[in-house]
Structure formats: structure tokens, C-alpha cells
Design a protein around this motif. Sequence first.
Motif, PDB file in Angstrom:
ATOM      1  N   MET A   1       0.853  -1.191   0.000  1.00 27.33           N
ATOM      2  CA  MET A   1       0.000   0.000   0.000  1.00 27.33           C
ATOM      3  C   MET A   1       0.891   1.245   0.000  1.00 27.33           C
ATOM      4  SD  MET A   1      -3.091   0.864   0.014  1.00 27.33           S
ATOM      5  CE  MET A   1      -4.267   2.039   0.502  1.00 27.33           C
ATOM      6  N   THR A   2       0.598   2.140  -0.875  1.00 26.29           N
ATOM      7  CA  THR A   2       1.387   3.359  -0.939  1.00 26.29           C
ATOM      8  C   THR A   2       0.825   4.398   0.023  1.00 26.29           C
ATOM      9  OG1 THR A   2       0.065   4.218  -2.751  1.00 26.29           O
ATOM     10  CG2 THR A   2       2.050   3.004  -3.343  1.00 26.29           C
ATOM     11  N   THR A   3       1.702   5.223   0.504  1.00 25.30           N
ATOM     12  CA  THR A   3       1.272   6.305   1.377  1.00 25.30           C
ATOM     13  C   THR A   3       0.684   7.424   0.544  1.00 25.30           C
ATOM     14  OG1 THR A   3       3.378   7.470   1.277  1.00 25.30           O
ATOM     15  CG2 THR A   3       3.153   5.769   2.990  1.00 25.30           C
ATOM     16  N   LEU A   4       0.019   8.346   1.200  1.00 28.94           N
ATOM     17  CA  LEU A   4      -0.556   9.496   0.503  1.00 28.94           C
ATOM     18  C   LEU A   4       0.526  10.273  -0.241  1.00 28.94           C
ATOM     19  CD1 LEU A   4      -3.061  11.183  -0.058  1.00 28.94           C
ATOM     20  CD2 LEU A   4      -2.647  12.407   2.067  1.00 28.94           C
ATOM     21  N   THR A   5       1.679  10.451   0.394  1.00 36.25           N
ATOM     22  CA  THR A   5       2.780  11.179  -0.245  1.00 36.25           C
ATOM     23  C   THR A   5       3.273  10.450  -1.494  1.00 36.25           C
ATOM     24  OG1 THR A   5       3.451  12.075   1.888  1.00 36.25           O
ATOM     25  CG2 THR A   5       5.070  12.169   0.120  1.00 36.25           C
ATOM     26  N   LYS A   6       3.421   9.139  -1.401  1.00 33.36           N
ATOM     27  CA  LYS A   6       3.863   8.378  -2.566  1.00 33.36           C
ATOM     28  C   LYS A   6       2.835   8.446  -3.691  1.00 33.36           C
ATOM     29  CE  LYS A   6       6.467   4.676  -2.156  1.00 33.36           C
ATOM     30  NZ  LYS A   6       6.996   3.344  -1.798  1.00 33.36           N
ATOM     31  N   ARG A   7       1.572   8.364  -3.356  1.00 28.83           N
ATOM     32  CA  ARG A   7       0.530   8.480  -4.383  1.00 28.83           C
ATOM     33  C   ARG A   7       0.605   9.843  -5.060  1.00 28.83           C
ATOM     34  NH1 ARG A   7      -3.467   5.504  -0.849  1.00 28.83           N
ATOM     35  NH2 ARG A   7      -3.903   7.554  -0.005  1.00 28.83           N
ATOM     36  N   GLU A   8       0.864  10.887  -4.276  1.00 26.73           N
ATOM     37  CA  GLU A   8       0.961  12.231  -4.841  1.00 26.73           C
ATOM     38  C   GLU A   8       2.193  12.345  -5.753  1.00 26.73           C
ATOM     39  OE1 GLU A   8      -0.430  16.033  -5.604  1.00 26.73           O
ATOM     40  OE2 GLU A   8      -1.405  14.301  -4.723  1.00 26.73           O
ATOM     41  N   ILE A   9       3.293  11.758  -5.346  1.00 23.70           N
ATOM     42  CA  ILE A   9       4.498  11.753  -6.181  1.00 23.70           C
ATOM     43  C   ILE A   9       4.223  11.013  -7.491  1.00 23.70           C
ATOM     44  CG2 ILE A   9       6.855  10.837  -6.376  1.00 23.70           C
ATOM     45  CD1 ILE A   9       7.126  11.410  -3.314  1.00 23.70           C
ATOM     46  N   LEU A  10       3.569   9.872  -7.404  1.00 24.19           N
ATOM     47  CA  LEU A  10       3.229   9.101  -8.602  1.00 24.19           C
ATOM     48  C   LEU A  10       2.266   9.867  -9.509  1.00 24.19           C
ATOM     49  CD1 LEU A  10       2.885   5.614  -6.911  1.00 24.19           C
ATOM     50  CD2 LEU A  10       4.616   6.256  -8.602  1.00 24.19           C
ATOM     51  N   ARG A  11       1.314  10.577  -8.928  1.00 24.14           N
ATOM     52  CA  ARG A  11       0.374  11.385  -9.715  1.00 24.14           C
ATOM     53  C   ARG A  11       1.123  12.491 -10.456  1.00 24.14           C
ATOM     54  NH1 ARG A  11      -1.063  16.057  -9.873  1.00 24.14           N
ATOM     55  NH2 ARG A  11      -0.133  16.583  -7.883  1.00 24.14           N
ATOM     56  N   ALA A  12       2.007  13.184  -9.729  1.00 18.97           N
ATOM     57  CA  ALA A  12       2.787  14.261 -10.347  1.00 18.97           C
ATOM     58  C   ALA A  12       3.672  13.703 -11.457  1.00 18.97           C
ATOM     59  CB  ALA A  12       3.629  14.973  -9.297  1.00 18.97           C
ATOM     60  N   PHE A  13       4.291  12.572 -11.197  1.00 17.38           N
ATOM     61  CA  PHE A  13       5.128  11.936 -12.216  1.00 17.38           C
ATOM     62  C   PHE A  13       4.304  11.614 -13.457  1.00 17.38           C
ATOM     63  CE2 PHE A  13       6.494   8.100 -14.350  1.00 17.38           C
ATOM     64  CZ  PHE A  13       7.778   8.449 -14.729  1.00 17.38           C
ATOM     65  N   SER A  14       3.133  11.049 -13.267  1.00 16.82           N
ATOM     66  CA  SER A  14       2.258  10.691 -14.388  1.00 16.82           C
ATOM     67  C   SER A  14       1.904  11.915 -15.221  1.00 16.82           C
ATOM     68  CB  SER A  14       0.987  10.026 -13.860  1.00 16.82           C
ATOM     69  OG  SER A  14       0.086   9.791 -14.897  1.00 16.82           O
ATOM     70  N   GLU A  15       1.565  12.991 -14.562  1.00 16.74           N
ATOM     71  CA  GLU A  15       1.230  14.222 -15.278  1.00 16.74           C
ATOM     72  C   GLU A  15       2.428  14.752 -16.061  1.00 16.74           C
ATOM     73  OE1 GLU A  15      -0.499  17.070 -12.602  1.00 16.74           O
ATOM     74  OE2 GLU A  15      -2.187  15.750 -12.134  1.00 16.74           O
ATOM     75  N   LEU A  16       3.584  14.770 -15.413  1.00 17.63           N
ATOM     76  CA  LEU A  16       4.789  15.267 -16.087  1.00 17.63           C
ATOM     77  C   LEU A  16       5.186  14.358 -17.248  1.00 17.63           C
ATOM     78  CD1 LEU A  16       6.757  16.354 -12.901  1.00 17.63           C
ATOM     79  CD2 LEU A  16       5.973  17.880 -14.733  1.00 17.63           C
ATOM     80  N   ALA A  17       5.059  13.036 -17.050  1.00 14.12           N
ATOM     81  CA  ALA A  17       5.437  12.084 -18.095  1.00 14.12           C
ATOM     82  C   ALA A  17       4.478  12.153 -19.280  1.00 14.12           C
ATOM     83  CB  ALA A  17       5.474  10.669 -17.528  1.00 14.12           C
ATOM     84  N   SER A  18       3.301  12.703 -19.072  1.00 12.84           N
ATOM     85  CA  SER A  18       2.366  12.902 -20.178  1.00 12.84           C
ATOM     86  C   SER A  18       2.679  14.176 -20.946  1.00 12.84           C
ATOM     87  CB  SER A  18       0.928  12.960 -19.649  1.00 12.84           C
ATOM     88  OG  SER A  18       0.560  11.702 -19.144  1.00 12.84           O
ATOM     89  N   GLU A  19       3.543  15.010 -20.376  1.00 12.94           N
ATOM     90  CA  GLU A  19       3.900  16.280 -21.005  1.00 12.94           C
ATOM     91  C   GLU A  19       5.263  16.258 -21.682  1.00 12.94           C
ATOM     92  OE1 GLU A  19       3.758  19.130 -17.840  1.00 12.94           O
ATOM     93  OE2 GLU A  19       1.623  18.796 -17.484  1.00 12.94           O
ATOM     94  N   LYS A  20       6.181  15.404 -21.183  1.00 10.29           N
ATOM     95  CA  LYS A  20       7.536  15.419 -21.737  1.00 10.29           C
ATOM     96  C   LYS A  20       8.236  14.089 -21.487  1.00 10.29           C
ATOM     97  CE  LYS A  20       9.711  17.918 -17.928  1.00 10.29           C
ATOM     98  NZ  LYS A  20      10.428  19.148 -17.752  1.00 10.29           N
ATOM     99  N   PRO A  21       9.352  13.832 -22.200  1.00 10.99           N
ATOM    100  CA  PRO A  21      10.088  12.586 -22.001  1.00 10.99           C
ATOM    101  C   PRO A  21      10.528  12.406 -20.548  1.00 10.99           C
ATOM    102  CG  PRO A  21      10.835  13.674 -23.993  1.00 10.99           C
ATOM    103  CD  PRO A  21       9.935  14.644 -23.271  1.00 10.99           C
ATOM    104  N   VAL A  22      10.495  11.184 -20.099  1.00  4.25           N
ATOM    105  CA  VAL A  22      10.810  10.872 -18.704  1.00  4.25           C
ATOM    106  C   VAL A  22      12.225  11.304 -18.325  1.00  4.25           C
ATOM    107  CG1 VAL A  22      11.071   8.991 -17.036  1.00  4.25           C
ATOM    108  CG2 VAL A  22       9.145   9.001 -18.611  1.00  4.25           C
ATOM    109  N   ASP A  23      13.168  11.163 -19.238  1.00  9.48           N
ATOM    110  CA  ASP A  23      14.539  11.530 -18.905  1.00  9.48           C
ATOM    111  C   ASP A  23      14.719  13.043 -18.772  1.00  9.48           C
ATOM    112  OD1 ASP A  23      14.226  11.868 -21.637  1.00  9.48           O
ATOM    113  OD2 ASP A  23      16.204  11.090 -22.144  1.00  9.48           O
ATOM    114  N   LYS A  24      13.676  13.806 -19.068  1.00 13.52           N
ATOM    115  CA  LYS A  24      13.723  15.267 -18.890  1.00 13.52           C
ATOM    116  C   LYS A  24      13.008  15.713 -17.601  1.00 13.52           C
ATOM    117  CE  LYS A  24      15.576  15.896 -22.955  1.00 13.52           C
ATOM    118  NZ  LYS A  24      16.949  15.477 -23.022  1.00 13.52           N
ATOM    119  N   ILE A  25      12.399  14.786 -16.885  1.00 12.19           N
ATOM    120  CA  ILE A  25      11.701  15.107 -15.637  1.00 12.19           C
ATOM    121  C   ILE A  25      12.717  15.176 -14.505  1.00 12.19           C
ATOM    122  CG2 ILE A  25       9.994  14.310 -13.945  1.00 12.19           C
ATOM    123  CD1 ILE A  25       8.564  12.906 -16.277  1.00 12.19           C
ATOM    124  N   THR A  26      12.621  16.210 -13.706  1.00 11.90           N
ATOM    125  CA  THR A  26      13.539  16.371 -12.583  1.00 11.90           C
ATOM    126  C   THR A  26      12.813  16.158 -11.256  1.00 11.90           C
ATOM    127  OG1 THR A  26      13.129  18.738 -12.341  1.00 11.90           O
ATOM    128  CG2 THR A  26      14.886  18.079 -13.884  1.00 11.90           C
TER     129      THR A  26
END
Length: 110
Positions: A1-26
Motif C-alpha cells: 500500500m502506498t502512502t498518501l505522499t507516494k501516491r501524490e508523487i506518482l500522480r505528479a510523475f504521471s502528469e509530467l510524463a504525459s507532457e515530456k520525455p521521462v529523462d527530462k523530468i527532474t
Amino acid sequence: MTTLTKREILRAFSELASEKPVDKITVKEITDQCQISRNTFYYHYQDVYEVLEEYLRLESQRMVERLEKDLGSCNPEEFIVRGLDSMISHRALFYNLNQSSGSEVKRYMD
């Protein structure tokens, strides 16, 4: 089970990965979007690629569960259409994963 913080990090990652290549996400972009500190990020993950790994694992797990459920409740043609619809709804993410040039990302695509 992921924590609320981890879920939020994963959500942010998903949004960013939908906008640009993963290797460009910081890490900074993720922490800014989540409004968390870098220390909080590093408490949960070593780097962006570890987030990618968990994201893909969780999404794969969700997809398999959904497909197993759909397989029992619809005909084969409808089953395929639902699977393709799911892929289409994530097309920007798939495109950006493919556009990433880093070897770390490529190892998840093989």
C-alpha cells in the motif's frame, strides 16, 4: 500500500510524463508539483527512475486486474476494444516514454 505522499508523487510523475520525455523530468519538478521538500521525495524514492519503476509496476498491476475483470464480463471483441481504449487514454505517456533517450528509461521499454 502506498502512502498518501507516494501516491501524490506518482500522480505528479504521471502528469509530467504525459507532457515530456521521462529523462527530462527532474526531482525538483515533481517536488514543486507535489509541494513537498526534496528530503521528503528522497525519503520515498532514490530518483525519478525509481518512481518510473513503481509507476509502471502499479499501472501494469491495475491493467491486469481490470483486464481479468473485463474478460469475464464481455465478449472477446469488447475486451480488446477496452484494452485499446486504455492504451489510447495513456498515449501521451507511452509516446514520451518512447521519446526518452536515457538508457535507464530504455531498460523499462524492452
